[in-house]
Design a protein around this motif. Structure first.
Motif, short mmCIF file in Angstrom:
data_model
loop_
_atom_site.label_atom_id
_atom_site.label_comp_id
_atom_site.label_asym_id
_atom_site.label_seq_id
_atom_site.Cartn_x
_atom_site.Cartn_y
_atom_site.Cartn_z
N GLU A 199 79.23 37.77 7.30
CA GLU A 199 79.85 36.56 7.99
C GLU A 199 80.97 36.70 9.01
OE1 GLU A 199 80.85 34.23 4.48
OE2 GLU A 199 78.40 33.17 4.83
N MET A 200 81.87 37.60 8.41
CA MET A 200 83.04 37.73 9.32
C MET A 200 82.61 38.47 10.73
SD MET A 200 86.10 40.11 8.23
CE MET A 200 85.02 41.94 8.69
N LEU A 201 81.42 39.54 10.73
CA LEU A 201 81.05 40.50 12.12
C LEU A 201 80.11 38.66 12.63
CD1 LEU A 201 80.22 43.53 11.14
CD2 LEU A 201 82.32 42.88 12.07
N ALA A 202 79.23 37.91 12.33
CA ALA A 202 78.85 37.35 12.63
C ALA A 202 79.21 36.25 13.82
CB ALA A 202 78.13 36.64 11.63
N ASN A 203 81.04 36.06 13.43
CA ASN A 203 81.93 34.99 14.29
C ASN A 203 81.48 35.26 15.24
OD1 ASN A 203 80.88 33.40 11.54
ND2 ASN A 203 82.69 34.17 10.77
N GLY A 204 81.19 35.97 15.93
CA GLY A 204 81.32 36.01 17.31
C GLY A 204 81.72 38.14 17.62
#
Lengths: 339, 339
Positions: B112-117
DNA sequence: CTGAAAGCGCTTACAG
DNA sequence: CTGAAAGCGCTTACAG
């Protein structure tokens, strides 16, 4: 496929302004409860998550720390990364790992890339080549730009910054002393080439232990190895010609190679030859015989380095030049190779 | 301390507009040569480097790829990272590594952390817990948002995406066949618990090899190990009670433990017991005796995974759902444990 | 209570 | 040939 939703879209959908959406999601009391809840519900439904990049740009910090290591296929460095990860995650930081492959150029390149806004601070262990060239301009430059740097393990006195190391000299001393305590008299040292900072310190500890115990120091008992894969002859020569009864190796790869070579020429470890190694890793634990080592906790080093970096990042007054060098405790893990 | 310089500052300093500076630095012919050179000289002098974060926001891509692995202190995963790094760097991508610690929650959090941009695409090997729960919503979600994902090694059929694996079954078959070819008759299998995808496949290969050679399959010769540190009793029981003459272990940690246990109860490896292991790593090379292994090149896997991801990222038509599964070749490395 | 504006650092289509 | 404007996705001081 639905792209990630943005504040703008939510605002449009709900017919309010972007500011209102932003404030609602941050639960600002400025916004009326009805609107706030409506926005929150909508955002939750569409699984809104703020864009990290936009936040980074806005806040001028990324909540990411960069770690540059010479080589990842090294148990020690892997454990350091684990240690860094642990405390970074606890504090809401992510970790970007880059490898220098022990190359100066790659180290510089990686630093430059990360320094251009990708991270808030560095944790670094110098590449061999960097230590050899003794060129640290890329590091001082980053520091001058106000980006904190913590060095660990392979450090240099030429750069002023926070550091975390083990007391290589004292640990080596302890290891050699333990061999002496077990009655060993003729102790060889198998080490790396000179420019690797830790190698030098460990040699100093070795020498000091000998002298303190009234054992004559003999240059011939010190071997410097450039490449583990081509050192067997050198080692077997040492073992055969010098009639030594113990070896202190500065890493476990050297140690296991020594043991294998000793076996080949009919020496029994530990009976004929005691072996002790620096850096406790996977090999020492599974070698036959298992190897007595100086354990330097990579995890603790990583923890400490991350802690120091984050403390500095989150310090009120930015310009504190009061750099510290933390020493991580080591201890001897006694195994079969020195029984 | 001089903060990093920005376009804005250069513009102000040189009394031109920000656009002019930007264009000059990108060497646009739109700008007159005199201005262009002046700006470039100035920028060079002040060591201007564009801010990655700003570029990312503007371009809506980060030129970074995220890799999520269960555990970094694993030779295999480290080599995969090396492989990913190599081709990523070649193509101007940086690599962000996150660890799941074999925990489902940490895997989800990190994604999730990495997926946010933060990144343009994922390379991932599933955590044990994720495989156990068989819950892959976090992965499909990311894919649905249009972010490409490449899975490697520990993959699942439940997610449609690019994958790179070895043919675990065929490789296991080959390993067991080689034992049979050497005249071994009673071959045990030491494997992991069932939900680890590769464990299951390797078991299938083992079984098939036996049956194809007319050797009766015996459930009792299969041992599933949950934790290496507490398995010695189980293993010595297997060795003592079942009168086996060979073991196929699904990883080298199991193999070395088997060898040590065998030695303790007076069995000679390879004379009394041949041992072969999956996953060639550091232990196999330095164990005594050295261990014959199935080598799965982590570097090649990493290369391939990165290549596939970058190809997809840079593909013209974004919506190509033609997912591929690449198979990396394995081969047997014969060492002392099966002489 | 809500929203328009400015700004983080950049790029680029468009005007002049 | 140069620059003003819009925009990437967000936050926050300020106006109303």
């Amino acid at each position: 496929m639905k792209r990630k939703i943005t504040l703008k879209q939510i605002a449009k959908e709900l017919d309010v302004s972007i500011s209102t959406v932003s404030k609602s999601l941050r639960n600002s009391l400025e916004i009326g409860e009805e609107t706030r809840l409506k926005v929150q519900a909508f955002a939750k439904f569409y699984n809104y998550k703020p864009n990290n990049i936009a936040l980074s740009l806005k806040n001028r910090k990324t909540k990411a720390i960069g770690i540059i290591i010479p080589e990842i296929v090294h148990h020690f460095f892997s454990t350091v990364i684990n240690g860094v990860e642990q405390v970074a995650n606890e504090h809401g930081y992510s970790v970007i790992i880059c490898l220098s492959d022990d190359s100066f150029d790659k180290e510089v390149l990686n630093m430059e890339m990360l320094a251009n806004g990708s991270i808030d601070g560095f944790i670094i262990s110098l590449s061999k080549e960097t230590q050899f060239k003794a060129d640290f301009h890329h590091i001082t430059e980053v520091i001058n730009q106000g980006m904190p740097v913590v060095m660990f393990d392979r450090v240099t006195n030429d750069v002023l910054c926070d550091k975390v190391i083990i007391d290589d000299q004292a640990a080596a001393y302890e290891a050699v002393q333990s061999l002496i305590d077990k009655g060993r008299k003729k102790i060889a040292l198998v080490t790396t080439v000179d420019y690797v900072s830790v190698g030098k310190l460990r040699t100093d500890g070795y020498t000091k232990a000998l002298l303190d115990n009234g054992i004559p120091f003999n240059e011939d008992l010190i071997i410097k190895i450039e490449d583990v894969n081509t050192c067997e002859i050198t080692i077997s020569k040492l073992l055969e010609d010098k009639a030594i009864d113990a070896v202190f190796a500065v890493n476990e790869l050297f140690a296991v190679t020594i043991i294998k070579t000793a076996n080949k020429i009919g020496l029994n470890v530990p009976k004929d030859l005691a072996v002790i190694a620096f850096t406790d890793g996977i090999i020492s634990k599974y070698s036959t015989p298992t190897i007595t080592t100086v354990s330097q906790s990579g995890v603790k080093m990583g923890n400490k380095a991350a802690k120091m970096l984050i403390d500095r990042l989150e310090a009120e007054d930015e310009e504190d030049e009061n750099y510290k060098t933390e020493i991580i405790e080591t201890h001897l893990i006694e195994r079969e190779s020195t029984l």
